[in-house]
Design a protein around this motif. Structure first.
Motif, PDB file in Angstrom:
ATOM      1  N   MET A  74      25.690   3.515  23.055  1.00 42.92           N
ATOM      2  CA  MET A  74      25.776   4.164  24.371  1.00 42.92           C
ATOM      3  C   MET A  74      25.953   5.674  24.228  1.00 42.92           C
ATOM      4  O   MET A  74      25.371   6.445  24.992  1.00 42.92           O
ATOM      5  CB  MET A  74      26.916   3.560  25.198  1.00 42.92           C
ATOM      6  CG  MET A  74      26.672   2.107  25.593  1.00 42.92           C
ATOM      7  SD  MET A  74      25.085   1.817  26.403  1.00 42.92           S
ATOM      8  CE  MET A  74      25.271   2.772  27.879  1.00 42.92           C
ATOM      9  N   LYS A  75      26.728   6.108  23.236  1.00 41.03           N
ATOM     10  CA  LYS A  75      26.894   7.547  23.004  1.00 41.03           C
ATOM     11  C   LYS A  75      25.572   8.176  22.582  1.00 41.03           C
ATOM     12  O   LYS A  75      25.250   9.289  22.999  1.00 41.03           O
ATOM     13  CB  LYS A  75      27.975   7.791  21.949  1.00 41.03           C
ATOM     14  CG  LYS A  75      29.365   7.561  22.480  1.00 41.03           C
ATOM     15  CD  LYS A  75      30.415   7.822  21.421  1.00 41.03           C
ATOM     16  CE  LYS A  75      31.793   7.498  21.986  1.00 41.03           C
ATOM     17  NZ  LYS A  75      32.844   7.646  20.972  1.00 41.03           N
ATOM     18  N   ALA A  76      24.801   7.483  21.764  1.00 44.43           N
ATOM     19  CA  ALA A  76      23.493   7.991  21.348  1.00 44.43           C
ATOM     20  C   ALA A  76      22.554   8.095  22.546  1.00 44.43           C
ATOM     21  O   ALA A  76      21.807   9.076  22.680  1.00 44.43           O
ATOM     22  CB  ALA A  76      22.894   7.093  20.267  1.00 44.43           C
ATOM     23  N   ASP A 115      23.484   8.478  25.705  1.00 43.67           N
ATOM     24  CA  ASP A 115      23.982   9.590  26.523  1.00 43.67           C
ATOM     25  C   ASP A 115      23.518  10.930  25.954  1.00 43.67           C
ATOM     26  O   ASP A 115      23.102  11.820  26.696  1.00 43.67           O
ATOM     27  CB  ASP A 115      25.511   9.562  26.616  1.00 43.67           C
ATOM     28  CG  ASP A 115      26.029   8.416  27.465  1.00 43.67           C
ATOM     29  OD1 ASP A 115      25.244   7.823  28.235  1.00 43.67           O
ATOM     30  OD2 ASP A 115      27.240   8.113  27.352  1.00 43.67           O
ATOM     31  N   GLU A 116      23.583  11.085  24.640  1.00 41.22           N
ATOM     32  CA  GLU A 116      23.140  12.317  23.993  1.00 41.22           C
ATOM     33  C   GLU A 116      21.634  12.516  24.204  1.00 41.22           C
ATOM     34  O   GLU A 116      21.173  13.636  24.440  1.00 41.22           O
ATOM     35  CB  GLU A 116      23.475  12.285  22.503  1.00 41.22           C
ATOM     36  CG  GLU A 116      23.218  13.576  21.795  1.00 41.22           C
ATOM     37  CD  GLU A 116      24.050  14.746  22.291  1.00 41.22           C
ATOM     38  OE1 GLU A 116      23.528  15.875  22.236  1.00 41.22           O
ATOM     39  OE2 GLU A 116      25.197  14.552  22.739  1.00 41.22           O
ATOM     40  N   GLN A 170      28.513  -1.284  20.236  1.00 41.75           N
ATOM     41  CA  GLN A 170      27.764  -0.981  21.460  1.00 41.75           C
ATOM     42  C   GLN A 170      28.135   0.418  21.967  1.00 41.75           C
ATOM     43  O   GLN A 170      27.294   1.135  22.503  1.00 41.75           O
ATOM     44  CB  GLN A 170      28.062  -2.042  22.525  1.00 41.75           C
ATOM     45  CG  GLN A 170      27.146  -2.008  23.711  1.00 41.75           C
ATOM     46  CD  GLN A 170      25.713  -2.397  23.365  1.00 41.75           C
ATOM     47  OE1 GLN A 170      25.443  -3.068  22.392  1.00 41.75           O
ATOM     48  NE2 GLN A 170      24.788  -1.953  24.175  1.00 41.75           N
ATOM     49  N   ASP A 171      29.390   0.797  21.782  1.00 43.90           N
ATOM     50  CA  ASP A 171      29.855   2.114  22.205  1.00 43.90           C
ATOM     51  C   ASP A 171      29.098   3.224  21.469  1.00 43.90           C
ATOM     52  O   ASP A 171      28.732   4.236  22.070  1.00 43.90           O
ATOM     53  CB  ASP A 171      31.363   2.236  21.961  1.00 43.90           C
ATOM     54  CG  ASP A 171      31.936   3.488  22.574  1.00 43.90           C
ATOM     55  OD1 ASP A 171      31.634   3.765  23.753  1.00 43.90           O
ATOM     56  OD2 ASP A 171      32.678   4.205  21.865  1.00 43.90           O
ATOM     57  N   GLN A 172      28.830   3.038  20.200  1.00 45.26           N
ATOM     58  CA  GLN A 172      28.083   4.028  19.432  1.00 45.26           C
ATOM     59  C   GLN A 172      26.650   4.160  19.955  1.00 45.26           C
ATOM     60  O   GLN A 172      26.115   5.265  20.031  1.00 45.26           O
ATOM     61  CB  GLN A 172      28.073   3.665  17.944  1.00 45.26           C
ATOM     62  CG  GLN A 172      29.430   3.840  17.283  1.00 45.26           C
ATOM     63  CD  GLN A 172      29.436   3.270  15.881  1.00 45.26           C
ATOM     64  OE1 GLN A 172      29.272   2.065  15.706  1.00 45.26           O
ATOM     65  NE2 GLN A 172      29.623   4.137  14.903  1.00 45.26           N
ATOM     66  N   THR A 217      22.626   7.589  14.673  1.00 45.74           N
ATOM     67  CA  THR A 217      23.770   6.688  14.761  1.00 45.74           C
ATOM     68  C   THR A 217      23.616   5.473  13.857  1.00 45.74           C
ATOM     69  O   THR A 217      24.580   5.011  13.263  1.00 45.74           O
ATOM     70  CB  THR A 217      23.942   6.205  16.225  1.00 45.74           C
ATOM     71  OG1 THR A 217      24.116   7.345  17.061  1.00 45.74           O
ATOM     72  CG2 THR A 217      25.123   5.277  16.366  1.00 45.74           C
ATOM     73  N   GLU A 248      17.863  10.170  18.440  1.00 36.89           N
ATOM     74  CA  GLU A 248      19.312  10.101  18.648  1.00 36.89           C
ATOM     75  C   GLU A 248      19.881   8.778  18.131  1.00 36.89           C
ATOM     76  O   GLU A 248      20.970   8.754  17.547  1.00 36.89           O
ATOM     77  CB  GLU A 248      19.659  10.296  20.129  1.00 36.89           C
ATOM     78  CG  GLU A 248      19.408  11.699  20.624  1.00 36.89           C
ATOM     79  CD  GLU A 248      20.087  12.777  19.786  1.00 36.89           C
ATOM     80  OE1 GLU A 248      21.289  12.639  19.476  1.00 36.89           O
ATOM     81  OE2 GLU A 248      19.406  13.754  19.430  1.00 36.89           O
TER      82      GLU A 248
END
Length: 94
Positions: A74-76, A78-79, A70-72, A30, A26
């Motif tokens: 965190m999304k990875a 979460d996925e 950092q947001d990218q 990203t 994941e």
């Protein structure tokens, strides 16, 4: 949702390894390998009273020209947790 089966030490080891692979996949979706200098995954499993808790600490060292946020990351993560939940459901539920 069905109950988690009783996990052995081998199960926990496999879960940790497989979650690491899910996370790496994941995150690599990203972050281009050109932008990534180092990736450190620290996965901690806690299994008590038939309850599995999984915590991960992701250390990422970017290339100085990277624009990854950092947001990218965190999304990875979460996925990866969503995919991990499906993995647990398919392999370790009774």
């Amino acid at each position: 949702m069905s109950k988690l089966k009783i996990l052995t030490q081998d199960d926990l080891s496999k879960i940790s390894d497989d979650f690491g692979e899910i996370l790496e996949r994941e995150i690599s979706k990203t972050i281009s390998t050109k932008e990534l200098e180092d990736l450190d995954l620290d996965i901690t499993l806690s299994y008590e009273n038939e309850q599995l808790d999984v915590d991960v600490d992701v250390g990422v060292l970017f290339d100085e020209l990277s624009e990854i946020t950092q947001d990218q990351i965190m999304k990875a993560i979460d996925e990866a947790y969503l995919k991990f939940d499906s993995y647990i459901d398919e392999n370790f539920r009774v």
